[in-house]
Design an enzyme around this catalytic site. Structure first.
Site, PDB file in Angstrom:
ATOM      1  N   LYS A  13       0.836  -1.199   0.097  1.00 27.57           N
ATOM      2  CA  LYS A  13      -0.013   0.112   0.131  1.00 27.57           C
ATOM      3  C   LYS A  13       0.807   1.176   0.074  1.00 27.57           C
ATOM      4  CE  LYS A  13      -1.871  -1.132   3.846  1.00 27.57           C
ATOM      5  NZ  LYS A  13      -1.272  -2.480   4.280  1.00 27.57           N
ATOM      6  N   ARG A 127      11.726  -5.404   4.930  1.00 23.10           N
ATOM      7  CA  ARG A 127      11.575  -3.879   4.871  1.00 23.10           C
ATOM      8  C   ARG A 127      12.580  -3.113   5.413  1.00 23.10           C
ATOM      9  NH1 ARG A 127       5.505  -1.660   5.354  1.00 23.10           N
ATOM     10  NH2 ARG A 127       5.984  -2.715   7.507  1.00 23.10           N
ATOM     11  N   ARG A 159      11.352  -1.122  10.914  1.00 25.42           N
ATOM     12  CA  ARG A 159       9.872  -0.693  11.881  1.00 25.42           C
ATOM     13  C   ARG A 159      10.247  -1.772  13.312  1.00 25.42           C
ATOM     14  NH1 ARG A 159       4.929   0.221   8.212  1.00 25.42           N
ATOM     15  NH2 ARG A 159       4.164  -0.913   9.818  1.00 25.42           N
TER      16      ARG A 159
HETATM   17  P1  AP5 Z   1       4.932  -1.556   2.039  1.00 25.18           P
HETATM   18  O1  AP5 Z   1       4.540  -0.754   0.637  1.00 25.18           O
HETATM   19  O2  AP5 Z   1       5.539  -1.084   3.042  1.00 25.18           O
HETATM   20  O3  AP5 Z   1       3.701  -2.161   2.432  1.00 25.18           O
HETATM   21  P2  AP5 Z   1       2.426  -1.727   3.264  1.00 25.18           P
HETATM   22  O4  AP5 Z   1       1.153  -2.365   2.615  1.00 25.18           O
HETATM   23  O5  AP5 Z   1       2.248  -0.337   3.420  1.00 25.18           O
HETATM   24  O6  AP5 Z   1       2.536  -2.526   4.626  1.00 25.18           O
HETATM   25  P3  AP5 Z   1       2.695  -1.925   5.901  1.00 25.18           P
HETATM   26  O7  AP5 Z   1       3.246  -2.812   7.015  1.00 25.18           O
HETATM   27  O8  AP5 Z   1       2.778  -0.407   6.248  1.00 25.18           O
HETATM   28  O9  AP5 Z   1       1.053  -1.890   6.484  1.00 25.18           O
HETATM   29  P4  AP5 Z   1       0.278  -2.040   7.910  1.00 25.18           P
HETATM   30  O10 AP5 Z   1      -0.803  -2.196   7.408  1.00 25.18           O
HETATM   31  O11 AP5 Z   1       0.807  -3.291   8.779  1.00 25.18           O
HETATM   32  O12 AP5 Z   1       1.061  -0.889   8.541  1.00 25.18           O
HETATM   33  P5  AP5 Z   1       0.693   0.771   9.004  1.00 25.18           P
HETATM   34  O13 AP5 Z   1       1.729   1.338   8.907  1.00 25.18           O
HETATM   35  O14 AP5 Z   1      -0.618   0.903   8.110  1.00 25.18           O
HETATM   36  O15 AP5 Z   1       5.750  -2.889   1.418  1.00 25.18           O
HETATM   37  C1  AP5 Z   1       6.205  -3.918   2.409  1.00 25.18           C
HETATM   38  C2  AP5 Z   1       7.686  -4.304   1.765  1.00 25.18           C
HETATM   39  O16 AP5 Z   1       7.303  -4.998   0.487  1.00 25.18           O
HETATM   40  C3  AP5 Z   1       8.354  -3.261   1.562  1.00 25.18           C
HETATM   41  O17 AP5 Z   1       9.893  -3.732   1.836  1.00 25.18           O
HETATM   42  C4  AP5 Z   1       8.508  -2.970   0.026  1.00 25.18           C
HETATM   43  O18 AP5 Z   1       9.788  -2.660  -0.600  1.00 25.18           O
HETATM   44  C5  AP5 Z   1       8.188  -4.540  -0.593  1.00 25.18           C
HETATM   45  N1  AP5 Z   1       7.325  -4.363  -1.815  1.00 25.18           N
HETATM   46  C6  AP5 Z   1       6.268  -3.696  -2.004  1.00 25.18           C
HETATM   47  N2  AP5 Z   1       5.563  -4.071  -3.366  1.00 25.18           N
HETATM   48  C7  AP5 Z   1       6.494  -4.818  -3.630  1.00 25.18           C
HETATM   49  C8  AP5 Z   1       6.381  -5.835  -4.664  1.00 25.18           C
HETATM   50  N3  AP5 Z   1       5.150  -5.810  -5.683  1.00 25.18           N
HETATM   51  N4  AP5 Z   1       7.088  -6.908  -4.831  1.00 25.18           N
HETATM   52  C9  AP5 Z   1       8.078  -7.022  -4.171  1.00 25.18           C
HETATM   53  N5  AP5 Z   1       8.169  -6.394  -2.963  1.00 25.18           N
HETATM   54  C10 AP5 Z   1       7.354  -5.341  -2.667  1.00 25.18           C
HETATM   55  O19 AP5 Z   1       0.015   0.606  10.115  1.00 25.18           O
HETATM   56  C11 AP5 Z   1       0.938   0.320  11.512  1.00 25.18           C
HETATM   57  C12 AP5 Z   1       0.410   0.127  12.966  1.00 25.18           C
HETATM   58  O20 AP5 Z   1      -0.377   1.301  13.094  1.00 25.18           O
HETATM   59  C13 AP5 Z   1      -0.991  -0.781  12.780  1.00 25.18           C
HETATM   60  O21 AP5 Z   1      -0.611  -2.111  13.472  1.00 25.18           O
HETATM   61  C14 AP5 Z   1      -1.662  -0.586  13.922  1.00 25.18           C
HETATM   62  O22 AP5 Z   1      -1.377  -0.596  15.215  1.00 25.18           O
HETATM   63  C15 AP5 Z   1      -1.659   1.203  13.572  1.00 25.18           C
HETATM   64  N6  AP5 Z   1      -2.684   1.548  12.728  1.00 25.18           N
HETATM   65  C16 AP5 Z   1      -2.265   2.331  11.423  1.00 25.18           C
HETATM   66  N7  AP5 Z   1      -3.670   2.449  10.904  1.00 25.18           N
HETATM   67  C17 AP5 Z   1      -4.710   2.045  11.926  1.00 25.18           C
HETATM   68  C18 AP5 Z   1      -6.056   2.028  11.795  1.00 25.18           C
HETATM   69  N8  AP5 Z   1      -6.626   2.232  10.607  1.00 25.18           N
HETATM   70  N9  AP5 Z   1      -6.600   1.364  12.989  1.00 25.18           N
HETATM   71  C19 AP5 Z   1      -6.109   1.104  13.979  1.00 25.18           C
HETATM   72  N10 AP5 Z   1      -4.731   1.348  13.874  1.00 25.18           N
HETATM   73  C20 AP5 Z   1      -4.040   1.643  13.021  1.00 25.18           C
HETATM   74 MG    MG Z   2       2.428   1.004   4.737  1.00 27.86          MG
END
Ligand code: AP5
Ligand code: MG
Ligand code: ZN
Length: 215
Positions: A13, A127, A159
């Site tokens: 994402k 990552r 992270r």
């Molecule tokens: P990346 O693009 O970083 O993936 P992502 O989908 O953004 O994954 P996240 O881990 O950021 O999602 P998340 O939902 O757990 O975390 P968030 O920050 O939202 O890609 C991942 C890796 O893959 C990278 O190394 C990239 O280079 C690689 N990659 C990408 N595309 C690729 C491809 N096509 N092929 C190969 N490799 C690829 O949330 C974190 C925390 O915040 C949550 O756990 C929660 O505690 C809190 N939080 C955030 N939002 C909320 C909410 N709405 N409600 C409650 N808590 C929340």
């Molecule tokens: Mg993300």
């Protein structure tokens, strides 16, 4: 253009949103990035959120709903928005519908990026992130200079929630609390599934095909 990128942790994402936001000139709203910025700045919100984030749990709905309401009513959302990581629960989705109704900016599409669990674990464990919001992968998407962000030159970090046991917990929380939103938005007629397993550029092209319909 009013879009939400949806998908499990590690689906890509953030990687896709960074480029989409530039291409379509709409703000990238990542609740994860906003929360991490608050953790770094040591705000009250950050201190509260960190307890949940480090365990791979969701931060409480009322916190997120307040945060997203503030953000979506910002003037830069006039021409649209790109949500990343919100909504993640049914109450968050219900609140979003209400907020978007108030500001007359209903979602055009929820783009669901599909990737298998095994691949997600590989992506998250390799990552490397930057405070500026860029993220890399040691094998799949390495930075030009080891450990340094291409975009801003800062040192990359891993992270706290990208450790194997926390990754597993995040995936479990996704399956229990977030995945039901796939049916929620399918019923609403705005869900689009995208195969997220190809290379970054291939996934980007597929997402652009969807977004171009709403230009
Ligand atoms: P990346 O693009 O970083 O993936 P992502 O989908 O953004 O994954 P996240 O881990 O950021 O999602 P998340 O939902 O757990 O975390 P968030 O920050 O939202 O890609 C991942 C890796 O893959 C990278 O190394 C990239 O280079 C690689 N990659 C990408 N595309 C690729 C491809 N096509 N092929 C190969 N490799 C690829 O949330 C974190 C925390 O915040 C949550 O756990 C929660 O505690 C809190 N939080 C955030 N939002 C909320 C909410 N709405 N409600 C409650 N808590 C929340
Ligand atoms: Mg993300
Ligand atoms: Zn950077």
């Amino acid at each position: 253009m009013n879009i939400a990128l949806f998908g499990p942790p590690g689906a890509g994402k953030g990687t896709q949103a960074k480029e989409l936001s530039k291409k379509y000139s709409i703000p990238h709203i990542s609740t994860g990035d906003i929360l991490r910025a608050n953790v770094r700045d040591g705000t009250e919100l950050g201190l509260k959120a960190k307890q949940y984030m480090d365990k791979g749990e969701l931060v409480p709905d009322e916190v997120l709903i307040g945060l997203i309401r503030n953000r979506l009513t910002g003037s830069d959302c006039e021409t649209g928005y790109l949500l990343d990581g919100y909504p993640r629960t049914i109450p968050q989705a219900d609140a979003l519908t209400d907020i978007l109704k108030e500001i007359s900016k209903p979602l055009d599409a929820v783009i669901n990026i599909e990737v298998s669990d095994d691949e997600l674990v590989k992506r998250l464990s390799g990552r490397r992130s930057c405070a500026c919001g860029e993220s890399y992968h040691v094998m799949f998407n390495p930075p030009e200079k080891d450990g340094i962000c291409n975009a801003c030159g800062a040192d990359l970090y891993q992270r706290d929630d990208d450790k194997e046991e926390v990754i597993r917990q995040r995936l479990a929380v996704y399956n229990e609390k977030t995945k039901p939103l796939i049916n929620y938005y399918d019923d609403a007629g705005i869900l689009v599934n995208i195969d997220g397993t190809g290379v970054v550029d291939a996934v980007f092209a597929d997402i652009c095909k969807v977004m171009n319909q709403f230009k």
